[in-house]
Scaffold this motif. Structure first.
Motif, PDB file in Angstrom:
ATOM      1  N   ARG A 256      89.172  36.570  36.033  1.00 21.61           N
ATOM      2  CA  ARG A 256      89.978  37.726  36.442  1.00 21.61           C
ATOM      3  C   ARG A 256      91.332  37.700  35.749  1.00 21.61           C
ATOM      4  O   ARG A 256      91.846  38.744  35.314  1.00 21.61           O
ATOM      5  N   ALA A 257      91.916  36.511  35.648  1.00 21.58           N
ATOM      6  CA  ALA A 257      93.202  36.388  34.959  1.00 21.58           C
ATOM      7  C   ALA A 257      93.053  36.741  33.485  1.00 21.58           C
ATOM      8  O   ALA A 257      93.917  37.399  32.893  1.00 21.58           O
ATOM      9  N   SER A 258      91.949  36.306  32.877  1.00 22.57           N
ATOM     10  CA  SER A 258      91.722  36.606  31.467  1.00 22.57           C
ATOM     11  C   SER A 258      91.551  38.104  31.238  1.00 22.57           C
ATOM     12  O   SER A 258      92.086  38.660  30.272  1.00 22.57           O
ATOM     13  N   GLU A 259      90.809  38.776  32.129  1.00 24.05           N
ATOM     14  CA  GLU A 259      90.606  40.218  32.002  1.00 24.05           C
ATOM     15  C   GLU A 259      91.931  40.974  32.061  1.00 24.05           C
ATOM     16  O   GLU A 259      92.107  42.003  31.404  1.00 24.05           O
ATOM     17  N   ALA A 260      92.859  40.461  32.864  1.00 20.43           N
ATOM     18  CA  ALA A 260      94.160  41.117  33.011  1.00 20.43           C
ATOM     19  C   ALA A 260      95.148  40.709  31.925  1.00 20.43           C
ATOM     20  O   ALA A 260      96.283  41.203  31.895  1.00 20.43           O
ATOM     21  N   GLY A 261      94.748  39.807  31.035  1.00 24.78           N
ATOM     22  CA  GLY A 261      95.659  39.345  29.991  1.00 24.78           C
ATOM     23  C   GLY A 261      96.857  38.610  30.564  1.00 24.78           C
ATOM     24  O   GLY A 261      97.998  38.815  30.127  1.00 24.78           O
ATOM     25  N   ALA A 262      96.601  37.731  31.526  1.00 22.95           N
ATOM     26  CA  ALA A 262      97.689  37.063  32.251  1.00 22.95           C
ATOM     27  C   ALA A 262      98.417  36.061  31.371  1.00 22.95           C
ATOM     28  O   ALA A 262      97.815  35.343  30.565  1.00 22.95           O
ATOM     29  N   ALA A 263      99.708  36.031  31.532  1.00 23.56           N
ATOM     30  CA  ALA A 263     100.559  35.042  30.866  1.00 23.56           C
ATOM     31  C   ALA A 263     101.704  34.687  31.800  1.00 23.56           C
ATOM     32  O   ALA A 263     102.075  35.479  32.683  1.00 23.56           O
ATOM     33  N   LEU A 264     102.224  33.485  31.621  1.00 25.86           N
ATOM     34  CA  LEU A 264     103.394  33.055  32.393  1.00 25.86           C
ATOM     35  C   LEU A 264     104.643  33.526  31.657  1.00 25.86           C
ATOM     36  O   LEU A 264     104.850  33.193  30.486  1.00 25.86           O
ATOM     37  N   LEU A 265     105.448  34.330  32.311  1.00 28.03           N
ATOM     38  CA  LEU A 265     106.690  34.833  31.731  1.00 28.03           C
ATOM     39  C   LEU A 265     107.840  33.958  32.209  1.00 28.03           C
ATOM     40  O   LEU A 265     108.058  33.809  33.416  1.00 28.03           O
ATOM     41  N   VAL A 266     108.552  33.347  31.274  1.00 26.32           N
ATOM     42  CA  VAL A 266     109.609  32.389  31.601  1.00 26.32           C
ATOM     43  C   VAL A 266     110.925  32.861  30.997  1.00 26.32           C
ATOM     44  O   VAL A 266     111.000  33.132  29.793  1.00 26.32           O
ATOM     45  N   GLY A 267     111.932  32.953  31.829  1.00 23.95           N
ATOM     46  CA  GLY A 267     113.270  33.248  31.344  1.00 23.95           C
ATOM     47  C   GLY A 267     114.199  32.107  31.713  1.00 23.95           C
ATOM     48  O   GLY A 267     114.409  31.827  32.895  1.00 23.95           O
ATOM     49  N   CYS A 268     114.689  31.389  30.733  1.00 25.28           N
ATOM     50  CA  CYS A 268     115.565  30.243  30.986  1.00 25.28           C
ATOM     51  C   CYS A 268     116.954  30.501  30.421  1.00 25.28           C
ATOM     52  O   CYS A 268     117.087  31.016  29.305  1.00 25.28           O
ATOM     53  N   THR A 269     117.963  30.149  31.181  1.00 29.09           N
ATOM     54  CA  THR A 269     119.330  30.129  30.676  1.00 29.09           C
ATOM     55  C   THR A 269     119.740  28.672  30.542  1.00 29.09           C
ATOM     56  O   THR A 269     119.946  27.976  31.536  1.00 29.09           O
ATOM     57  N   PHE A 270     119.794  28.197  29.311  1.00 23.14           N
ATOM     58  CA  PHE A 270     120.212  26.825  29.050  1.00 23.14           C
ATOM     59  C   PHE A 270     121.733  26.771  28.897  1.00 23.14           C
ATOM     60  O   PHE A 270     122.350  27.718  28.406  1.00 23.14           O
ATOM     61  N   ALA A 271     122.296  25.652  29.321  1.00 19.73           N
ATOM     62  CA  ALA A 271     123.744  25.464  29.204  1.00 19.73           C
ATOM     63  C   ALA A 271     124.037  24.084  28.648  1.00 19.73           C
ATOM     64  O   ALA A 271     124.570  23.223  29.354  1.00 19.73           O
ATOM     65  N   PRO A 272     123.673  23.821  27.398  1.00 19.60           N
ATOM     66  CA  PRO A 272     123.929  22.490  26.838  1.00 19.60           C
ATOM     67  C   PRO A 272     125.404  22.130  26.936  1.00 19.60           C
ATOM     68  O   PRO A 272     126.263  22.920  26.573  1.00 19.60           O
ATOM     69  N   GLU A 273     125.646  20.948  27.506  1.00 18.38           N
ATOM     70  CA  GLU A 273     127.016  20.465  27.743  1.00 18.38           C
ATOM     71  C   GLU A 273     127.800  21.401  28.655  1.00 18.38           C
ATOM     72  O   GLU A 273     129.036  21.471  28.599  1.00 18.38           O
TER      73      GLU A 273
ATOM     74  N   LEU B 266     122.457  33.324  19.513  1.00 17.99           N
ATOM     75  CA  LEU B 266     123.805  32.831  19.805  1.00 17.99           C
ATOM     76  C   LEU B 266     124.106  32.771  21.300  1.00 17.99           C
ATOM     77  O   LEU B 266     125.255  32.841  21.708  1.00 17.99           O
ATOM     78  N   GLY B 267     123.070  32.638  22.107  1.00 17.56           N
ATOM     79  CA  GLY B 267     123.267  32.506  23.548  1.00 17.56           C
ATOM     80  C   GLY B 267     122.278  31.524  24.132  1.00 17.56           C
ATOM     81  O   GLY B 267     121.353  31.059  23.462  1.00 17.56           O
ATOM     82  N   GLY B 268     122.450  31.222  25.403  1.00 24.09           N
ATOM     83  CA  GLY B 268     121.578  30.253  26.057  1.00 24.09           C
ATOM     84  C   GLY B 268     120.348  30.850  26.697  1.00 24.09           C
ATOM     85  O   GLY B 268     119.492  30.114  27.204  1.00 24.09           O
ATOM     86  N   ASP B 269     120.208  32.192  26.687  1.00 24.70           N
ATOM     87  CA  ASP B 269     119.064  32.838  27.322  1.00 24.70           C
ATOM     88  C   ASP B 269     117.858  32.866  26.396  1.00 24.70           C
ATOM     89  O   ASP B 269     117.970  33.236  25.218  1.00 24.70           O
ATOM     90  N   VAL B 270     116.715  32.504  26.948  1.00 25.57           N
ATOM     91  CA  VAL B 270     115.443  32.597  26.237  1.00 25.57           C
ATOM     92  C   VAL B 270     114.427  33.213  27.184  1.00 25.57           C
ATOM     93  O   VAL B 270     114.242  32.726  28.305  1.00 25.57           O
ATOM     94  N   VAL B 271     113.776  34.296  26.754  1.00 26.22           N
ATOM     95  CA  VAL B 271     112.702  34.913  27.522  1.00 26.22           C
ATOM     96  C   VAL B 271     111.438  34.836  26.683  1.00 26.22           C
ATOM     97  O   VAL B 271     111.414  35.298  25.538  1.00 26.22           O
ATOM     98  N   ALA B 272     110.392  34.236  27.236  1.00 24.40           N
ATOM     99  CA  ALA B 272     109.173  34.014  26.463  1.00 24.40           C
ATOM    100  C   ALA B 272     107.957  34.068  27.366  1.00 24.40           C
ATOM    101  O   ALA B 272     108.037  33.830  28.571  1.00 24.40           O
ATOM    102  N   ALA B 273     106.816  34.376  26.762  1.00 21.55           N
ATOM    103  CA  ALA B 273     105.544  34.396  27.468  1.00 21.55           C
ATOM    104  C   ALA B 273     104.685  33.240  26.987  1.00 21.55           C
ATOM    105  O   ALA B 273     104.606  32.959  25.786  1.00 21.55           O
ATOM    106  N   VAL B 274     104.041  32.570  27.934  1.00 22.20           N
ATOM    107  CA  VAL B 274     103.105  31.488  27.631  1.00 22.20           C
ATOM    108  C   VAL B 274     101.723  31.971  28.046  1.00 22.20           C
ATOM    109  O   VAL B 274     101.471  32.194  29.229  1.00 22.20           O
ATOM    110  N   PRO B 275     100.814  32.192  27.095  1.00 20.34           N
ATOM    111  CA  PRO B 275      99.510  32.746  27.442  1.00 20.34           C
ATOM    112  C   PRO B 275      98.672  31.787  28.284  1.00 20.34           C
ATOM    113  O   PRO B 275      98.793  30.564  28.157  1.00 20.34           O
ATOM    114  N   ALA B 276      97.843  32.368  29.145  1.00 21.12           N
ATOM    115  CA  ALA B 276      96.914  31.572  29.935  1.00 21.12           C
ATOM    116  C   ALA B 276      95.616  31.419  29.159  1.00 21.12           C
ATOM    117  O   ALA B 276      95.036  32.397  28.692  1.00 21.12           O
ATOM    118  N   VAL B 277      95.167  30.196  29.002  1.00 20.32           N
ATOM    119  CA  VAL B 277      93.922  29.888  28.314  1.00 20.32           C
ATOM    120  C   VAL B 277      92.979  29.249  29.327  1.00 20.32           C
ATOM    121  O   VAL B 277      93.321  28.224  29.939  1.00 20.32           O
TER     122      VAL B 277
END
Length: 710
Positions: free
Chosen positions: A146-163, A231-242
């Motif tokens: 069912r997840a595959s039929e829906a094209g499911a992926a994990l959507l992750v938005g991280c704000t990194f703050a190195p130092e 030039l910022g700490g925000d990253v928004v990415a999708a990780v596909p479900a396999v």
């Protein structure tokens, strides 16, 4: 927590009845940690790093997680809360708060969610790698097809703050990972089956920060300002479900410890190791935070929770933060992400005692603690106010008079006594040929000098700061910690410590001098002697320290009947007087002290503290053991009181939240507040579990003897 985030939280919670605005709360959710990285997993699946004091790395300042459906089911309710359209008619579905628990005795966090494509089980685990501490998130769909039929992926938005930076931050985009960096710290986000980077972003602009309304994080690309995606700490990415599984990971490293290629390789190796749920569980069971107890231990579940928490709060040096630093801008507290030698040494002592009872196999914990104390002792034999746990360097504080040029009372003498007591008991357990014997002996010799320098002519400590760091006087708690330390040193005997006889004499003088604090008309020992010589007769849970101190003294001296009776009176009056059972509430327990106004948020009554409640249980248990040694019939009464109080902070008790955590405080309406989990009450709970287990075993032996005699 960056200032922008704190201001945004202030806008959202400035009028809340039990939330202090500008904080990053951990009263809900669970932690996973390893190698100095401490990661909080909220019930909605968002993660945030709290490990800066333990590792010096800031990592993830904020995060957002969601489910992306490229082919959403037709029955999806687009008007539902938490559902919104994305590009190309895809849907973004927020995770609602899920059910969380630890997997067995490990620090593997398991969360279950319901989604439009069925149930989801998520595992979160923080592990040490050759390139730094990594946190892996594995999401598995109950219905993969069912997840595959829906094209499911994990959507992750991280704000990194190195130092700790929220500006002047750069990004590098690799094949399956994004690297965010400032100078020495490198933070990585990666996916096991690829990482589709959808956007980045800069911190909120000044107009958004200054607006009276909260601002929402933007999860889209910057369009024409595309160069600023890097030039910022925000990253928004999708990780596909396999095959119904999506796995993402973050890694924190330093330039000096690992180069870029090594960090990327470490992430690849990690994904290979955790390719199944079983392999992730196996990895979790091999971490330092995985704990166990021998069979047949009463209250074993609580003890496992306690050991897990104390492991999570520990730096590789062995020193611990008091709790996760929920108030990083010190608006409503003095900070919690430091090592205080008071509670850290008390924790060490409680662990040493519990290990002796339960054979926990944590000898290396004790040795690390002892080494840390040896390395942080000051030239005058004392220990400073607080230090950074990652390296023992002096941390910001307000009670370092022993390090300053002018003589002052802004010094917490009990901290040195607590360390000395632990070192004495640690030394007692070392073999004569152990390489640490000479170092510990020398440190104890210097500590004894430092303690003697803090004594008045009557044998009690001079005026200094109290345990709660909000008053100055000659406190009963400070005297109790000195009595405990002198007694522990004296118990070594002159064959192990040359000055044991001197310590015995100091303990005896202090024992007698405690009579000066007795308040007959209230039946308690005063919390302190004030500057004018008068006694402060308020009830204070810190005076529970008198119980274990007298039991320690009983090993080298005599507790007379008058003193035993006074201890009984004192504990009876203090437990009864501090007990608070708010109307129309599930919580009950002990407040910190009479008149405690801290963090009331308009409540108008002292708040219930887990430290005080657990301490009351421990004091009752210690007094029960002392009375039992004297064949005093009141021993069983106090053992029962200890058990009742311990139940309040037990796994099913009203003062315990998810994960078996002990928050520092509770509002009368049952809302948990302040540092969560707080290490000190967990250590007290563990020690009291061992104490009552010992009492129960002795009672059982006595019963068997009586039956045999009959």
């Amino acid at each position: 927590m960056r200032l922008r985030d704190a201001l945004d939280d202030h806008k959202r919670n400035r009028d809340h009845p039990t939330r202090f605005p500008g904080e990053r709360r951990t009263t809900a959710g669970l932690f996973s940690g390893a190698a100095g990285r401490l990661v909080h997993v909220a019930p909605d699946g968002t993660v945030r790093d709290y490990g800066y004091p333990l590792s010096g790395l800031s990592g993830v300042a904020d995060s957002r997680v969601a489910l992306r459906l490229d082919d959403p089911p037709a029955e999806l309710d687009w008007d539902a809360e938490g559902v919104r359209p994305a590009a190309d008619d895809a849907a973004v579905v927020s995770f609602e708060a899920g059910e969380q628990s630890y997997h067995g005795a490990t620090a593997l966090v398991e969360t279950t969610f319901e989604t439009p494509v069925g149930g989801v089980t998520r595992f979160d685990l923080t592990v040490d790698t050759d390139a730094g501490a990594a946190h892996v998130t594995r999401v598995a769909f109950d219905d993969p097809s069912r997840a595959s039929e829906a094209g499911a992926a994990l959507l992750v938005g991280c704000t990194f703050a190195p130092e700790g930076r929220d500006a002047r931050v750069g990004q590098l985009h690799h094949d399956d990972a994004v690297e965010v960096f400032h100078d020495r710290e490198r933070d990585f986000l990666a996916g096991d089956a690829g990482l589709d980077v959808l956007g980045g972003g800069l911190p909120a602009a000044p107009e958004a920060v200054l607006s009276p309304e909260p601002h929402e994080a933007d999860a889209t690309s910057l369009g024409d300002r595309r160069e600023e995606d890097h030039l910022g700490g925000d990253v928004v990415a999708a990780v596909p479900a396999v095959d119904g599984v999506a796995t993402a990971a973050t890694l924190l490293s330093e330039r000096e410890d690992a180069d870029r290629e090594a960090s990327l390789a470490a992430l690849d190796d990690l994904f290979a190791v955790v390719d199944t749920a079983d392999s992730l569980v196996d990895l979790a069971q091999s971490t330092d935070a995985a704990v166990s107890l021998p069979d047949g231990v009463a209250r074993a579940a609580a003890a496992v929770d306690d050991l897990r928490v104390l492991s999570l709060l520990s730096a590789p040096t062995g020193m611990r933060i008091a709790g996760p630093d929920f108030d990083p801008h010190y608006v409503h507290s003095g900070g919690y992400g430091y090592t205080w030698f008071r509670d850290d040494a008390e924790v060490s002592g409680f662990l040493l005692g519990a290990d002796g009872r339960f054979d926990l196999g944590i000898e290396e914990w004790h040795r690390r603690s002892a080494r840390a104390y040896l390395d942080t002792q000051l030239p005058d034999g004392t220990w400073p106010h607080r230090v950074w746990p990652r390296n023992g360097a002096l941390a910001p504080g307000w009670a370092n008079a022993r390090m300053e040029a002018l003589e002052d009372v802004e010094y917490q003498a009990d901290q040195t006594a607590s360390v000395a007591a632990f070192l004495a008991r640690f030394l007692a357990g070392l073999d004569d040929d152990d390489p640490m014997v000479d170092e510990v002996t020398a440190a104890l010799d210097d500590a004894l000098d430092g303690m003697v320098d803090s004594l008045a002519d009557d044998g009690r400590p001079v005026a200094c700061q109290n345990a709660w760091e909000d008053g100055v006087g000659r406190f009963a708690h400070t005297a109790a910690r000195f009595l405990d330390a002198f007694s522990a040193i004296a118990a070594l005997g002159p064959e192990r410590f040359e000055r044991a006889v001197e310590a015995t004499d100091r303990a005896a003088l202090l024992y007698d001098a405690l009579d000066d604090l007795w308040v007959a008309d209230r039946g308690v020992f005063a919390v302190s002697e004030l500057g004018d010589g008068s006694l402060d007769a308020r009830l204070d849970s810190a005076t529970f320290a008198l119980a274990d101190a007298h039991r320690a003294y009983a090993a080298i001296g005599e507790i007379d009947e008058t003193r035993r009776n006074r201890l009984v009176e004192h504990l009876d009056a203090t437990i009864d007087g501090l007990y608070h059972d708010p109307a129309d509430s599930d919580v009950e327990g002990l407040v910190r002290y009479e008149g405690d106004a801290w963090r009331q948020r308009g409540q108008g009554h002292e708040k219930i503290w887990t430290v005080s409640t657990a301490w009351g249980a421990n004091a009752a248990g210690e007094l029960a053991a002392l009375l039992a040694d004297e064949d005093d019939a009141r021993a069983d009464e106090f053992a029962a009181r200890a058990s009742d109080l311990l139940d309040l902070v037990g796994p099913e008790g009203p003062l315990t939240v998810a994960g078996g955590y002990q928050p520092e405080q509770f509002f009368d309406d049952g809302t948990a507040d302040s540092a969560t989990p707080l290490g000190w009450p967990h250590a007290i709970r563990l020690a009291t579990t061992a104490l009552l287990d010992d009492h129960d075993a002795l009672a059982s032996e006595q019963t068997e003897r009586l039956r045999a005699d009959d």
